[in-house]
Design an enzyme around this catalytic site. Structure first.
Site, PDB file in Angstrom:
ATOM      1  N   ALA A 135       3.718 -23.669  -7.863  1.00  0.00           N
ATOM      2  CA  ALA A 135       4.150 -24.948  -7.282  1.00  0.00           C
ATOM      3  C   ALA A 135       5.341 -25.576  -7.999  1.00  0.00           C
ATOM      4  O   ALA A 135       5.984 -26.472  -7.458  1.00  0.00           O
ATOM      5  CB  ALA A 135       2.981 -25.934  -7.285  1.00  0.00           C
ATOM      6  N   GLY A 136       5.646 -25.092  -9.208  1.00  0.00           N
ATOM      7  CA  GLY A 136       6.768 -25.688  -9.933  1.00  0.00           C
ATOM      8  C   GLY A 136       8.105 -25.049  -9.571  1.00  0.00           C
ATOM      9  O   GLY A 136       9.156 -25.510 -10.011  1.00  0.00           O
ATOM     10  N   GLY A 137       8.080 -24.010  -8.767  1.00  0.00           N
ATOM     11  CA  GLY A 137       9.300 -23.232  -8.501  1.00  0.00           C
ATOM     12  C   GLY A 137      10.117 -23.732  -7.319  1.00  0.00           C
ATOM     13  O   GLY A 137       9.796 -24.752  -6.703  1.00  0.00           O
ATOM     14  N   ASP A 147       1.062 -23.950 -11.750  1.00  0.00           N
ATOM     15  CA  ASP A 147       2.189 -23.129 -12.227  1.00  0.00           C
ATOM     16  C   ASP A 147       2.094 -23.062 -13.744  1.00  0.00           C
ATOM     17  O   ASP A 147       1.372 -23.861 -14.357  1.00  0.00           O
ATOM     18  CB  ASP A 147       3.536 -23.736 -11.805  1.00  0.00           C
ATOM     19  CG  ASP A 147       4.579 -22.638 -11.555  1.00  0.00           C
ATOM     20  OD1 ASP A 147       4.553 -21.609 -12.267  1.00  0.00           O
ATOM     21  OD2 ASP A 147       5.412 -22.806 -10.659  1.00  0.00           O
ATOM     22  N   THR A 190       5.363 -14.355  -2.040  1.00  0.00           N
ATOM     23  CA  THR A 190       6.095 -13.701  -3.121  1.00  0.00           C
ATOM     24  C   THR A 190       6.652 -12.353  -2.655  1.00  0.00           C
ATOM     25  O   THR A 190       5.923 -11.525  -2.099  1.00  0.00           O
ATOM     26  CB  THR A 190       5.144 -13.493  -4.325  1.00  0.00           C
ATOM     27  OG1 THR A 190       4.634 -14.771  -4.713  1.00  0.00           O
ATOM     28  CG2 THR A 190       5.867 -12.849  -5.496  1.00  0.00           C
ATOM     29  N   ASN A 191       7.923 -12.168  -2.898  1.00  0.00           N
ATOM     30  CA  ASN A 191       8.581 -10.919  -2.499  1.00  0.00           C
ATOM     31  C   ASN A 191       8.448  -9.836  -3.563  1.00  0.00           C
ATOM     32  O   ASN A 191       8.274 -10.136  -4.731  1.00  0.00           O
ATOM     33  CB  ASN A 191      10.074 -11.199  -2.252  1.00  0.00           C
ATOM     34  CG  ASN A 191      10.304 -11.649  -0.818  1.00  0.00           C
ATOM     35  OD1 ASN A 191       9.783 -11.046   0.109  1.00  0.00           O
ATOM     36  ND2 ASN A 191      11.093 -12.699  -0.650  1.00  0.00           N
ATOM     37  N   ASP A 250      11.400 -15.140   9.118  1.00  0.00           N
ATOM     38  CA  ASP A 250      12.133 -14.291  10.072  1.00  0.00           C
ATOM     39  C   ASP A 250      12.047 -14.871  11.487  1.00  0.00           C
ATOM     40  O   ASP A 250      13.012 -14.832  12.246  1.00  0.00           O
ATOM     41  CB  ASP A 250      11.570 -12.864  10.047  1.00  0.00           C
ATOM     42  CG  ASP A 250      11.723 -12.231   8.675  1.00  0.00           C
ATOM     43  OD1 ASP A 250      12.804 -12.363   8.080  1.00  0.00           O
ATOM     44  OD2 ASP A 250      10.748 -11.627   8.187  1.00  0.00           O
ATOM     45  N   HIS A 297       9.210  -7.641   6.028  1.00  0.00           N
ATOM     46  CA  HIS A 297      10.125  -8.712   5.623  1.00  0.00           C
ATOM     47  C   HIS A 297      11.155  -8.153   4.646  1.00  0.00           C
ATOM     48  O   HIS A 297      10.988  -8.232   3.425  1.00  0.00           O
ATOM     49  CB  HIS A 297       9.327  -9.868   5.000  1.00  0.00           C
ATOM     50  CG  HIS A 297      10.192 -11.016   4.573  1.00  0.00           C
ATOM     51  ND1 HIS A 297      10.933 -11.764   5.467  1.00  0.00           N
ATOM     52  CD2 HIS A 297      10.461 -11.538   3.356  1.00  0.00           C
ATOM     53  CE1 HIS A 297      11.612 -12.688   4.813  1.00  0.00           C
ATOM     54  NE2 HIS A 297      11.336 -12.572   3.516  1.00  0.00           N
TER      55      HIS A 297
HETATM   56  C1  LMR Z   1      14.505 -14.495   2.407  1.00  0.00           C
HETATM   57  O1  LMR Z   1      14.247 -13.688   3.309  1.00  0.00           O
HETATM   58  O2  LMR Z   1      15.582 -15.069   2.338  1.00  0.00           O
HETATM   59  C2  LMR Z   1      13.436 -14.830   1.407  1.00  0.00           C
HETATM   60  O3  LMR Z   1      12.378 -13.942   1.502  1.00  0.00           O
HETATM   61  C3  LMR Z   1      13.946 -15.000   0.034  1.00  0.00           C
HETATM   62  C4  LMR Z   1      14.369 -13.713  -0.631  1.00  0.00           C
HETATM   63  O4  LMR Z   1      13.981 -13.504  -1.790  1.00  0.00           O
HETATM   64  O5  LMR Z   1      15.102 -12.956  -0.041  1.00  0.00           O
END
Ligand code: LMR
Length: 335
Positions: free
Chosen positions: A9-11, A34, A120-121, A152, A180
């Site tokens: 939550a701090g990000g 966080d 989170t990616n 998206d 994604h």
């Molecule tokens: C995006 O699609 O822009 C987000 O998922 C942020 C990223 O890290 O790319």
């Protein structure tokens, strides 16, 4: 009563997301966690009207467990975004898997029936990673784990409306399937309802802009950060849909990256696409993803090409997540 725990939550995503959640009439309790800053964000938000309770926690004094206790929805937005050093989602995996692994372990221990929404990616690999960990801990439920790909969809709605200067954003449904990342995000603009009023090269341009939307933001931010505000908005939109389902308003349809098997209709889709995880439209219910809404339907040949490319990339992404989790579990004591 709906309690949401925001982990991270701090990000850059977590703070604006927490603001939106604080303003939502669908949220009763907000627990912000966080390693740093979450208590500050919580106090800041407590000065504006909104959710009945907002509390901030750090790792001190079992803060993570306290944030998760009785949570209905757990939002995982912790970890790094794309930076100049790690622009690809694959390169992000190692750093972020380490963060998410500890959060998933505590989720399994404290609130394994909560919906977990992973932002989170790289989502394509982190979701299978989490799923495999949860399987190892004996608490996996496919319907309760979502990779959030709403950004998206939001991009598709916005960019298409912008290109045709006609339909207002929010007035049409556009599905985005696959995963994604630029290689796996497949906007199904041929099925937009109402139908797209642009075609040919313009439509292709919109598709590319959606697929490479993340890069557009990174470049505009002079490579110092990734999309945070639009990610927060999109995640908020998906979270509100889950809140509505939890409050009994079932039947809402959202695209999300899910473990297909274990959700009604998921076996057929998994057989059609040949991978276990795929972003698809799912109908939301009080117990999570109620069913995968449909087959991919009649799609254009360009979209089919993108889907084939996405499946190849996804296979690799999924394997990365599964292997890392199995490796971790085989060396760690299971909770
Ligand atoms: C995006 O699609 O822009 C987000 O998922 C942020 C990223 O890290 O790319």
């Amino acid at each position: 009563m709906v309690k949401i725990a925001v982990l991270g939550a701090g990000g850059g995503v977590g703070a604006p997301l927490s603001l939106l959640l604080r303003l939502s009439p669908l949220v009763d309790d907000l627990a912000l966690y966080d390693r740093h800053r979450a208590p500050g964000v919580a106090v800041d938000l407590s000065h504006i009207p909104g959710a009945r309770n907002v509390h901030g926690y750090t790792a001190a004094d079992a803060g993570l467990a306290r944030a998760l206790r009785d949570a209905d929805i757990v939002l995982v937005v912790a970890g790094a975004g794309a930076t100049p050093a790690v622009t690809s989602r694959e390169a992000l995996f190692e750093a972020n898997a380490r963060v998410v692994r500890d959060l998933a372990g505590e989720y399994a221990r404290v609130c394994p029936r909560a919906m977990m929404l992973v932002v989170t990616n790289p989502v394509n690999a982190i979701v299978p990673f989490v799923a495999e960990l949860l399987k190892g801990y004996g608490v996996f439920d496919a319907g309760r784990l979502f990779g959030v790909t709403t950004l998206d969809v939001v991009r598709a709605e916005t960019f298409l409306a912008e290109a045709e200067r006609y339909v207002k954003v929010g007035e049409r449904r556009v599905d985005v399937v696959g995963g994604h990342s630029p290689q796996t995000t497949v906007p199904l603009l041929s099925q937009a309802r109402p139908a797209a009023r642009v075609g040919g090269g313009v439509l292709e341009g919109v598709v590319n802009r959606i697929r490479f939307g993340g890069r557009e933001v990174v470049n505009a931010k002079e490579r110092s950060g990734a999309a945070t505000l639009s990610t927060a908005y999109a995640t908020f939109r998906f979270t509100e849909a889950v809140c509505e389902a939890l409050r009994g308003q079932e039947g809402g349809v959202q695209c999300a990256y899910v473990h297909l098997r274990g959700i009604e209709g998921g076996d057929e889709m998994a057989e059609a696409v040949g991978v276990e995880y795929f972003a698809v439209p799912v109908e939301l219910a009080g117990h999570g993803a109620g069913r995968v809404v449909k087959s991919l339907g009649t799609i254009s040949s360009n979209e089919q090409t993108l889907i084939d490319m996405a499946i190849t990339a996804l296979r690799e992404n999924i394997q990365t997540g599964v292997d890392a989790a199995r490796d971790y579990l085989s060396h760690e004591k299971v909770i």
